[in-house]
Write an enzyme that holds these catalytic residues in place. Sequence first.
Site, mmCIF file in Angstrom:
data_model
loop_
_atom_site.group_PDB
_atom_site.id
_atom_site.type_symbol
_atom_site.label_atom_id
_atom_site.label_comp_id
_atom_site.label_asym_id
_atom_site.label_seq_id
_atom_site.Cartn_x
_atom_site.Cartn_y
_atom_site.Cartn_z
ATOM 1 N NE ARG A 8 -4.043 1.802 2.274
ATOM 2 C CZ ARG A 8 -4.120 2.981 2.884
ATOM 3 N NH1 ARG A 8 -3.113 3.404 3.624
ATOM 4 N NH2 ARG A 8 -5.194 3.735 2.754
ATOM 5 C CG HIS A 9 -0.985 4.983 -0.716
ATOM 6 N ND1 HIS A 9 -1.117 5.779 0.404
ATOM 7 C CD2 HIS A 9 -2.224 4.611 -1.066
ATOM 8 C CE1 HIS A 9 -2.390 5.901 0.716
ATOM 9 N NE2 HIS A 9 -3.086 5.183 -0.162
ATOM 10 C CG ASN A 15 -3.586 7.724 4.536
ATOM 11 O OD1 ASN A 15 -2.569 7.708 3.860
ATOM 12 N ND2 ASN A 15 -4.678 7.116 4.158
ATOM 13 N NE ARG A 58 -4.178 7.489 -2.393
ATOM 14 C CZ ARG A 58 -5.176 8.068 -3.042
ATOM 15 N NH1 ARG A 58 -5.066 9.318 -3.469
ATOM 16 N NH2 ARG A 58 -6.285 7.400 -3.286
ATOM 17 C CD GLU A 82 -9.546 3.516 -2.987
ATOM 18 O OE1 GLU A 82 -10.499 2.716 -3.038
ATOM 19 O OE2 GLU A 82 -8.586 3.374 -2.223
#
Length: 91
Positions: A8-9, A15, A58, A82
């Site tokens: 995952r980034h 976040n 990202r 996404e």
Amino acid sequence: MVTVFLLRHGETAWNKLGRVMGRSQVPLGADGIQQIQKIAPLIATLELDGIYTSPLRRAVQTANVVAAETKLPICKSEGLNEIAFGDWAGR
């Protein structure tokens, strides 16, 4: 047999705030870049053939750090994007 390694980034400001990013072009934060820089040498020890990423900023930033360490090519794919959250993005 194909083996897929998922990463995952790194962390973004959104976040930290608990905001929904979806397809918003949110960049990695300083902590996120450090996270990826720490894990990239470990990823370089794996026998990988390439890096696949969504075109989101990202994700591309994350892929670029890993690619610099592994010397692997990057393939951007819209199919890895996404989910689009529409009006919920940023909330």
